[in-house]
Enzyme design. Structure first.
Site, PDB file in Angstrom:
ATOM      1  N   ASP A 108       0.843  -1.195   0.000  1.00 18.31           N
ATOM      2  CA  ASP A 108       0.000   0.000   0.000  1.00 18.31           C
ATOM      3  C   ASP A 108       0.877   1.242   0.000  1.00 18.31           C
ATOM      4  OD1 ASP A 108      -2.211   1.662   0.179  1.00 18.31           O
ATOM      5  OD2 ASP A 108      -2.554   1.301   2.302  1.00 18.31           O
ATOM      6  N   GLU A 142      -2.624  10.295  -0.056  1.00 16.62           N
ATOM      7  CA  GLU A 142      -3.891   9.579  -0.165  1.00 16.62           C
ATOM      8  C   GLU A 142      -4.366   9.108   1.201  1.00 16.62           C
ATOM      9  OE1 GLU A 142      -6.390   5.938  -0.329  1.00 16.62           O
ATOM     10  OE2 GLU A 142      -4.325   6.136   0.416  1.00 16.62           O
ATOM     11  N   GLU A 143      -3.418   8.808   2.070  1.00 17.94           N
ATOM     12  CA  GLU A 143      -3.758   8.211   3.358  1.00 17.94           C
ATOM     13  C   GLU A 143      -4.435   9.181   4.327  1.00 17.94           C
ATOM     14  OE1 GLU A 143      -3.691   5.182   3.798  1.00 17.94           O
ATOM     15  OE2 GLU A 143      -2.119   4.250   2.616  1.00 17.94           O
TER      16      GLU A 143
END
Length: 358
Positions: A108, A142-143
């Site tokens: 990820d 994005e996190e």
């Protein structure tokens, strides 16, 4: 029979594993992505890409940027491959054990970044793609709510994409869709007093606990496709000492919304309205996402996590695909299977060819 990792690391896609390792070994926790972005910029430029460095504002003022890359001078491509280059904390380094590669970002999402690049490079050689066929977009943060993709959406100025392929761990299946998000803070304000005389104060924690109980026992919308909406009280803070009535208490809450985010927001607000001393701060929501998944040769999967998909707007087909499982992402044993990383290159190639053939 033991797994032969060397046959992959020294095989026809050894560059895939070298690139993946280099990316993982660069710490890039959200907000601090400059080093990995600089590495990717140089890597892609050495392959002949035009790379646009798109600085994205960051609260602390640190420099970091999205990367938009394409071959030649034609930036308006038909297909876009996109993933994110940030990771969650804490960082831990790259290692190989049996048939798995461990390390922060291995699944990820640096597996997707590496596989997308290799897939495009192979297709450019094998199929003689035009420079206007496929582009690459790698974004920051994005996190933490997706400000990188939101910035790209606002400032890239491209409306030519017919298909966008998003990279996330989907177990090599195509995402049918994923839940939306309603996230916010409940903040209760009270009055401090000696805990032996509670009638002299107003206990902010009591208010917060009551509100959280009501929220967790509310009937939230559910979807036949995406399942239940779920509540996570991620952070609770309040009070200064055990013998002091707390004058402030707060909770950060994230609801994974499978359906009707507006109705969930109404529930959140109605609970807060029951208390004179309870407020909602930093309310943010994203609706559930439904994706394209009917492609020959691919299985499908329903996902509970959120992605950058809703932040890139446009009239294009959306795919979500990648190697590995979200079940080990964000954990202290994050890993990607070696074979899946290899096979995901073929998956991206198939999705690109399917998209260009439409």
């Amino acid at each position: 029979m033991s797994f032969d990792a060397d046959s992959y690391f020294n095989g026809p896609r050894k560059e895939l594993y070298r690139l993946h390792k280099e990316l993982v070994e660069i710490e890039s926790i959200s907000g601090d992505e400059k080093s990995v972005g600089s590495y990717l910029k140089t890597y892609l430029e050495n392959l002949g890409y035009t790379v646009e460095w798109q600085p994205v504002p960051e609260k602390s003022g640190r420099e970091r940027a999205n990367l938009y890359a394409y071959k030649g001078e034609e930036r308006n491509t038909r297909v876009l491959l996109t993933s994110h280059i940030d990771t969650v904390p804490p960082y831990f380094g790259y290692s190989v054990v049996d048939d798995r590669i461990y390390g922060r970002g291995t699944v990820d999402d640096k597996n997707c970044v590496a596989a997308m690049i290799i897939a495009l490079e192979e297709l450019l050689t094998e199929k003689n793609l035009k420079s206007s066929d496929v582009g690459l977009l790698f974004v920051v943060e994005e996190e933490i709510g997706g400000p990188g993709m939101q910035f790209a959406n606002k400032h890239l100025g491209i409306n030519s994409w017919e298909t966008v392929i998003f990279g996330e761990p989907t177990e090599m299946k195509l995402g049918v869709g994923h839940k939306g998000i309603v996230m916010f803070n409940y903040v209760a304000r009270g009055k401090a007093a000696h805990s032996g005389y509670p009638e002299l104060g107003v206990n902010a924690t009591d208010t917060l606990v009551d509100a959280l109980y009501k929220l967790r026992h509310s009937s939230l919308p559910k979807s036949d496709l995406l399942g239940e909406s779920t509540v996570n009280v991620g952070i609770i803070k309040g009070g200064v000492a055990g013998n002091v009535i707390p004058e402030r208490a707060e909770a950060f809450i994230m609801i994974r919304a499978s359906k009707d985010t507006n109705k969930i927001i109404d529930i959140v607000k109605s609970i807060a309205a029951e208390y004179e001393n309870l407020e909602i701060e930093e309310l943010h929501s994203v609706p559930e996402q439904l994706l394209e998944y009917d492609v020959p040769g691919f299985e499908s999967i329903v996902l509970a996590y959120a992605t950058d998909v809703p932040y890139l707007e446009g009239n294009f087909t959306r795919f979500l695909y990648g190697s590995g499982s979200i079940h080990v992402a964000h954990s202290d044993h994050e890993y990607v299977p070696i074979k899946e990383l290899y096979d995901s290159v073929d998956g991206y190639k198939k999705l690109i060819e399917f998209s260009l053939a439409k």
